[in-house]
Design an enzyme around this catalytic site. Sequence first.
Site: not given
Length: 808
Positions: A442-445
Amino acid sequence: MLTVYNCIVHEHDLRLVALAALICGISSFSAVNLLRHVEQSTSRNRYAWLLIAATATGFGIWATHFVAMIAFTPGIPNAYNAELSALSLAASVVLTAAGMWIATIRGGIDHYLVGGAVLGVGIAVMHYTGMAAFEVQGRIVWNELLVALSLAAGVTLAALSLLVVLRRPSTLTTIAAAVLLTLAICTLHFIAMAAVSIYPDSSIEISKFTIAPMSQAFAAAAASLVILVLSAAALRIDLRFRRHQAEAQRMHGLANAAVEGLIVCDGSRIVSANDSIAALSGIAPGTLNVMTLGDLFGERIASAIAGGSGQAQEAELRSQDGTRIPVELIARSIDYCGKPHDVVAVRDMRERKKAEDEILRLAHFDPLTGLANRRSFTSRLEAEIATTSGKGGQLALMLIDLDRFKEVNDLFGHAAGDAVLQRVAQCASSVLRHGQMLARLGGDEFAIIAPNLPDPQAAGRIAEAVLSKLRQESQLSPGGELVSASIGIALYPLDADEQAALVSHADTALYRAKAEGKDTYRYFEASMGAETRDRRAMEHDLRQAVARGEFRLVYQPQKKISSGKMIGFEALIRWHHPERGNIPPSVFIPVAEDSGAIAQIGEWVLATACEEAVRWKNPLTIAVNVSAVQLHNPNFSRKVHEILLRSGLPAGRLELEVTETALIKDMPRALATLRQVKALGIRVAMDDFGTGYSSLSNLRAFPFDKIKIDGSFIKSVDRNGQVAAIVRAVLGLGRGLGLPVLAEGVETLDELRFLDAEDCEIGQGYYLGRPGPIETFSELTGVPAAMDAVEARGGRILMLEPAAARSA
């Protein structure tokens, strides 16, 4: 024609002539109707209909002839040859069949006319063969002209009859064709009879093997009975056919109105198919009507449908080009054309299958990068832990977080952020081996699962390969820069023996990697837990601190060094945590920058600082630091303008302090933003000069109004010759560019004297004034202390500040 009339009136029994005409009319009508069925029937039953039609017509011609012959009264003994009578009947049937076959085998006027002509020849052959069977005690003499006329009339009328009924079939043309065929038979017969002249001759004997006229009458009656039966059967068949055809057309029309494919079948044999199934399969409706369900769906599905389960079942439709189309079949029993049939609804499943595949893909894969998502990651990690636990070995979990990714989204938009995520996914995937998994959580993970590692160092080699690939991509990217990444590594079973703890430890190691400079990786260590929890708690508290009113502002004076005249303040932030107490800016500012909270703080401080400064009676300037995120926001200049309008502060009293580090991240955009700000009348100062890149080109390219020398250069400037030389150079640079220079961190009288001696214009530091609440400077601002204190408690100002001030 008078001869024909005299022949009919004076030499025939008119009652029997009328009976012959009636038999002829009935047989002709039956023949025309049956002929239409021959043309409309399929190849499987065409010959059966042809045989029925030829038999009915041939018997009708034969019966008409002999009933009319019985009506003929020559007045002398006569009889009929049995063999020739039978031959005439056979010739009538055979030639009639030949004519009908020619007329119906292929459409076209030429076939209709030729077939009708052959039928006319059959009528003539039957008649003259029948006349040859007529034995009389006398000599028969023929009028050749009338014979030729009878042949021409019979052939022409018969040809016209078939042309009329087959070219445009209808009720009217059927009647017209029946009339023409009746005329063809009757006209040929009676013209041919008019051509006969009989001269009595007692020397001519009638054969003993002939049939008496009465017996021939019974034969004609039998033939008439056959005609009536066949005609009735033809009429019944025609009515039934019309009813079934109307029902089939109505059903077919209703079926074509359906969006789904519909097939009517008798057992497994297809009898009707609508346009939708034809379009879906690419097979013409005419071809479908001669196929079976097994041809389309396979024998197993065909047997299941024939079993009448009535349940929806999935199958594959074999299309014309050989492709298999997923469909859903539902069968129901119906009454079709008076018989029980099955109707099969065929529903195209391609879009539903595509949607199901898409739902499945979205459930297990990230739509942006195509990587496994958190659900797939969790399932895979659980399975790998179980496998590793069973057979031994080591499993590494690596959590990846992009550095400064929020800045990319804030500065360049989400489209640019999406592109970065896709490139990171490609880079990381390219270095993994078979059996290793990369997922986007999720996101930049991101996360990497690396099972079956020979040793713990192997995980570090994978992490370094990922970071190296990202660095290479950064160098090759058009902008020469891509966000870097930090990686945290935890090992199973070395660091944790269950999934939740393994993920938590990898996350802890990730925070350590980000805290120790980013663009690196760290293994989990037991001592990391407390530090990570503390940092996370601070991030959470920072996001709530503004709303809770935990921040406060202090102000540090800026004065003329030569005269000591007050020219303005710089606003500096302080954070009083309800549990931890006062937290130094040097501790919480880096955390705010990493977590993204700095953007909210920076925007809010600007508005509140302007609201504070506008209350001062003395027109002092207010200096506010601007973060890189604010500077590169395309809406920054508009927001500054709105704040000035809302607060009422003159633009000339606001000074924005910008570091060189904030400039170089995107110099074109920063330059454009600074020019927009300058156009509003706001002053811009270069902060912390000497600690960053200190590029002279920046001073030339950017529209600065002031240079601020970092406090680290002012400390001991009166005792350190090298530091003094640097400060003199910066002061000389400012004079050469026509820019005032402000010295930060002035803490002693000797430092102040040195700066005064070197013509430094402005100073800021503990010696000139310590940071404090605004009410402590009431004599400088011109606002009474009591009023200032009351109003100050109502406002909360947040501000980024240089390193020296943060540590103050």
